[in-house]
Write a protein that holds these residues in place. Sequence first.
Motif, PDB file in Angstrom:
ATOM      1  N   PHE A 144       0.842  -1.202   0.000  1.00 46.83           N
ATOM      2  CA  PHE A 144       0.000   0.000   0.000  1.00 46.83           C
ATOM      3  C   PHE A 144       0.880   1.256   0.000  1.00 46.83           C
ATOM      4  CE2 PHE A 144      -3.752  -2.457   1.721  1.00 46.83           C
ATOM      5  CZ  PHE A 144      -4.623  -2.100   0.710  1.00 46.83           C
ATOM      6  N   GLY A 145       1.959   1.227   0.787  1.00 48.74           N
ATOM      7  CA  GLY A 145       2.852   2.369   0.844  1.00 48.74           C
ATOM      8  C   GLY A 145       3.528   2.634  -0.492  1.00 48.74           C
ATOM      9  N   TRP A 146       3.896   1.566  -1.197  1.00 49.39           N
ATOM     10  CA  TRP A 146       4.524   1.726  -2.507  1.00 49.39           C
ATOM     11  C   TRP A 146       3.546   2.349  -3.499  1.00 49.39           C
ATOM     12  CZ3 TRP A 146       3.803  -0.524  -7.428  1.00 49.39           C
ATOM     13  CH2 TRP A 146       4.846  -0.273  -8.345  1.00 49.39           C
ATOM     14  N   HIS A 147       2.317   1.839  -3.532  1.00 51.84           N
ATOM     15  CA  HIS A 147       1.320   2.406  -4.449  1.00 51.84           C
ATOM     16  C   HIS A 147       1.071   3.886  -4.151  1.00 51.84           C
ATOM     17  CE1 HIS A 147       0.381  -1.743  -5.657  1.00 51.84           C
ATOM     18  NE2 HIS A 147      -0.205  -1.203  -6.700  1.00 51.84           N
ATOM     19  N   LYS A 148       1.006   4.210  -2.884  1.00 51.69           N
ATOM     20  CA  LYS A 148       0.790   5.617  -2.531  1.00 51.69           C
ATOM     21  C   LYS A 148       1.952   6.473  -3.017  1.00 51.69           C
ATOM     22  CE  LYS A 148       0.066   8.725   1.414  1.00 51.69           C
ATOM     23  NZ  LYS A 148      -0.070   8.823   2.891  1.00 51.69           N
ATOM     24  N   VAL A 150       4.001   5.853  -5.493  1.00 50.98           N
ATOM     25  CA  VAL A 150       3.943   5.923  -6.960  1.00 50.98           C
ATOM     26  C   VAL A 150       2.903   6.946  -7.411  1.00 50.98           C
ATOM     27  CG1 VAL A 150       3.355   4.650  -9.061  1.00 50.98           C
ATOM     28  CG2 VAL A 150       4.764   3.565  -7.302  1.00 50.98           C
ATOM     29  N   ILE A 151       1.727   6.900  -6.792  1.00 54.01           N
ATOM     30  CA  ILE A 151       0.639   7.795  -7.186  1.00 54.01           C
ATOM     31  C   ILE A 151       1.012   9.254  -6.921  1.00 54.01           C
ATOM     32  CG2 ILE A 151      -1.731   8.488  -6.637  1.00 54.01           C
ATOM     33  CD1 ILE A 151      -2.265   5.454  -6.142  1.00 54.01           C
ATOM     34  N   LEU A 152       1.584   9.526  -5.760  1.00 55.96           N
ATOM     35  CA  LEU A 152       1.961  10.900  -5.443  1.00 55.96           C
ATOM     36  C   LEU A 152       3.059  11.395  -6.390  1.00 55.96           C
ATOM     37  CD1 LEU A 152       1.971  10.869  -1.525  1.00 55.96           C
ATOM     38  CD2 LEU A 152       0.166  11.618  -3.093  1.00 55.96           C
ATOM     39  N   ASP A 153       3.988  10.504  -6.740  1.00 58.86           N
ATOM     40  CA  ASP A 153       5.035  10.874  -7.679  1.00 58.86           C
ATOM     41  C   ASP A 153       4.438  11.194  -9.049  1.00 58.86           C
ATOM     42  OD1 ASP A 153       8.202  10.549  -8.381  1.00 58.86           O
ATOM     43  OD2 ASP A 153       6.948   9.803 -10.013  1.00 58.86           O
ATOM     44  N   ALA A 154       3.519  10.348  -9.508  1.00 60.82           N
ATOM     45  CA  ALA A 154       2.903  10.572 -10.815  1.00 60.82           C
ATOM     46  C   ALA A 154       2.066  11.840 -10.821  1.00 60.82           C
ATOM     47  CB  ALA A 154       2.049   9.363 -11.196  1.00 60.82           C
TER      48      ALA A 154
END
Length: 252
Positions: A144-148, A150-154
């Motif tokens: 979950f932390g990785w997806h978050k 990634v999303i914030l970076d994108a």
Amino acid sequence: DGCVVLEVEAKNDRENPSHIEPFSWAMKKQGGGVFIAFTEDALSAGEGFLLLPGEWSDSIRRPLKNDRGTQDYLFRIKMIPGNAPGMFAVYITSAMDLNAAAAPPAFAERLSGMKNIPTDNFYGRFLVREGNLDTALECTAFDFGWHKEVILDAAENDPFDILVTYHPQLDSVNHMYRSVFEGVAPASDAEKATAAEAFERTYRQADDFLLGLYDHVIGPDTLLLIVSDHGAVGFNRILNPLDALEKAGLAV
């Protein structure tokens, strides 16, 4: 010298589609923990890291050869205390070549440099009744932390109009524990309590993830859709159609 070498080899191309070279981890007990290195020579030279009981390593970046040359793979490792003095297990997360799994290349490079790592769905092995629920849920939290991240970076570097993010954690808990949770399959009180805890903690992680999106990504003009990939019912036995096909000679 008390060294244990774990050889990592794929059984087939499905497990190793990029044909990552065979590799190993070398480890030995040191003090109250375990010292881990890439090779026996590195272990002898003291080139590695020490893990204590219950402790996770930081993200480990390891170069390995595959079909596209040498790529960095990311791992995390945990020392899991056993049920008896001196007993323990070492859990190593699955690894992914993010340069092969993401596009364009500049985005893939940013993924490889992130603090968190994707743990895929291999933590499911811990979601059996005899497994280690805490470790499993630590892995889901990493994911979950990785997806978050990634999303914030994108959102900052590649603003998007549509975002689709998929999370198998709830599905895994559902498959592993639904029958126990609903009382369909025979289970002890302890097993029922574990099933309830697994549902509670996993859904809280999902809620926290959504809250993070609301805090940083979702605005007043955003349409949010939450969809399951399938439904399910509790069951108390497994029927494998392949068994019947093999007995009938129809699986040759």
